[in-house]
Design an enzyme around this catalytic site. Structure first.
Site, short mmCIF file in Angstrom:
data_model
loop_
_atom_site.label_atom_id
_atom_site.label_comp_id
_atom_site.label_asym_id
_atom_site.label_seq_id
_atom_site.Cartn_x
_atom_site.Cartn_y
_atom_site.Cartn_z
N SER A 98 0.85 -1.19 0.00
CA SER A 98 0.00 0.00 0.00
C SER A 98 0.89 1.23 0.00
O SER A 98 1.89 1.27 0.72
CB SER A 98 -0.91 0.01 1.23
OG SER A 98 -1.74 1.15 1.24
N HIS A 102 2.49 12.11 -1.19
CA HIS A 102 2.05 13.50 -1.04
C HIS A 102 3.16 14.42 -1.55
O HIS A 102 4.16 14.64 -0.86
CB HIS A 102 1.75 13.83 0.43
CG HIS A 102 0.58 13.09 1.00
ND1 HIS A 102 -0.71 13.37 0.64
CD2 HIS A 102 0.52 12.08 1.91
CE1 HIS A 102 -1.53 12.57 1.31
NE2 HIS A 102 -0.82 11.79 2.08
N HIS A 112 -2.43 7.38 -4.68
CA HIS A 112 -2.56 6.24 -3.78
C HIS A 112 -2.64 4.97 -4.62
O HIS A 112 -3.25 4.97 -5.70
CB HIS A 112 -3.83 6.37 -2.93
CG HIS A 112 -4.32 5.06 -2.36
ND1 HIS A 112 -5.35 4.35 -2.94
CD2 HIS A 112 -3.89 4.34 -1.31
CE1 HIS A 112 -5.55 3.25 -2.24
NE2 HIS A 112 -4.68 3.21 -1.25
N HIS A 181 -20.25 12.13 3.71
CA HIS A 181 -20.64 13.25 4.57
C HIS A 181 -20.34 14.60 3.91
O HIS A 181 -20.91 15.62 4.32
CB HIS A 181 -19.93 13.17 5.92
CG HIS A 181 -18.43 13.19 5.85
ND1 HIS A 181 -17.70 12.13 5.40
CD2 HIS A 181 -17.54 14.16 6.16
CE1 HIS A 181 -16.41 12.44 5.44
NE2 HIS A 181 -16.28 13.67 5.89
N GLY A 264 -5.90 -6.11 15.18
CA GLY A 264 -5.09 -6.35 16.36
C GLY A 264 -3.67 -6.76 16.05
O GLY A 264 -2.86 -6.88 16.97
N GLY A 266 -2.10 -5.34 13.11
CA GLY A 266 -1.54 -4.29 12.28
C GLY A 266 -0.59 -3.40 13.06
O GLY A 266 -0.64 -3.32 14.29
N ARG A 267 0.29 -2.73 12.35
CA ARG A 267 1.27 -1.84 12.98
C ARG A 267 0.80 -0.41 12.75
O ARG A 267 0.73 0.05 11.60
CB ARG A 267 2.64 -2.07 12.37
CG ARG A 267 3.77 -1.26 12.99
CD ARG A 267 5.10 -1.77 12.42
NE ARG A 267 6.22 -1.09 12.97
CZ ARG A 267 6.82 -0.03 12.41
NH1 ARG A 267 6.35 0.46 11.27
NH2 ARG A 267 7.88 0.53 12.97
#
Length: 308
Positions: A98, A102, A112, A181, A264, A266-267
């Protein structure tokens, strides 16, 4: 989906992901000229491992991260079983690359990309696997030629896999990278696919590779073209404001972020490396009519048929 676990070569997937991570980092370093990706390898006993590579304060890239991870666990998090409740309680492996880039220059868009593989196992049922990924572009100042190049590259990568693949995954991208939203898209889209297992394993794996291999071809020419355009503090100000939308999407809607936080294993530093280095929110902001900032909303933040 007829493949059994014996037909699924997780090792080949991992080798490809590590290779494409290195290629993308090298390609982006060449554009930046001075910045280098630092390498932060991590390992969690019983939970997986990964390689986080981050470039900060480069000449062209203000902050960029290209992450590889291979995590596993004994129980699937809720984000992974919403559409597949029969897998609740099953063990899993998830591996992928992933990245988020920027740029420093407001005229250069944020990009991305993500490619990933997931497999879940539970006693009494066949292993369930799928591929996912894609890439999308988030400009702050719009250029039609950049949008066309980005989408034409995506279309070319999809072409060998079916006449409707690009159109279907472009539409999915437009719908997925949408801030409900705010009632606006995050950018000008690209490709998004998930839960891909409708083809046999080799074809699905080949498609994931085609997407990963085309990322530099899609992004680097745009970055090279825009990185040296002169800009003012006002344009930097607008870039930081629009980066806020990026943060909102990643923290509220992004499936990968939510999975990483819920799993739980993941870093956190790696999961949140996608966030921009500087960002701002303003109350009730609206760009002045007739400006380039207003044109971003009217001309680019809406689905359009960019590809030839």
């Amino acid at each position: 989906m007829s493949d059994t676990l014996a037909n699924i070569d997780v090792g080949a997937i991992k080798n490809y992901l590590l290779k494409i991570q290195a290629q993308i980092c090298a390609g982006l370093e060449a554009v930046d000229g001075t910045g280098k990706f630092i390498t932060d390898s991590w390992d969690r006993a019983g939970g997986g491992s990964g390689i986080t590579r981050v470039l900060a304060e480069g000449a062209v890239i203000e902050k960029g991260g290209v992450n590889f991870s291979h995590v596993f666990g004994k129980a699937l998090p809720p984000a992974a079983t919403v559409k597949r409740p029969e897998l609740a309680g099953g063990s899993f492996q998830a591996l992928g690359v992933s990245l988020v880039i920027h740029p420093r220059n407001p005229y250069a868009p944020t990009s991305h990309a993500n490619i990933r593989f997931f497999i879940a196992e539970k006693p009494g049922i066949e292993p369930v696997w799928w591929f996912g990924g894609g890439y999308d572009l988030t400009p702050y100042y719009g250029f039609d030629e950049d949008c066309r190049h980005w989408h034409n590259t995506a279309k070319k990568a999809c072409a060998p896999f079916g006449a409707d693949v690009y159109a279907d995954y472009k539409k999915w991208c437009d719908e997925y990278f949408y801030l409900k939203h705010r009632d606006e898209p995050r950018g000008i889209g690209g490709l998004f696919f998930d839960d891909l297992n409708e083809w046999e394993f080799p074809k699905c794996f080949a498609f994931m590779q085609a997407v990963g291999n085309s990322y530099l071809e899609a992004y680097v020419p745009i970055l090279q073209k825009r990185k040296d355009i002169a800009f003012s503090e006002s344009e930097k100000h607008f870039q930081k404001y629009r980066r806020g939308r990026y943060v909102e999407f990643n923290l509220v809607f992004d499936r990968g972020t939510i999975f990483g936080l819920q799993s739980g294993v993941g870093r956190i530093e790696s999961i949140l490396m996608s966030l921009p280095p500087e960002v701002r929110w303003e109350y009730s902001y609206s760009p002045a009519p007739g400006t380039e900032e207003a044109r971003l909303y009217s001309d680019y933040l809406r689905p359009r048929p960019w590809a030839d």
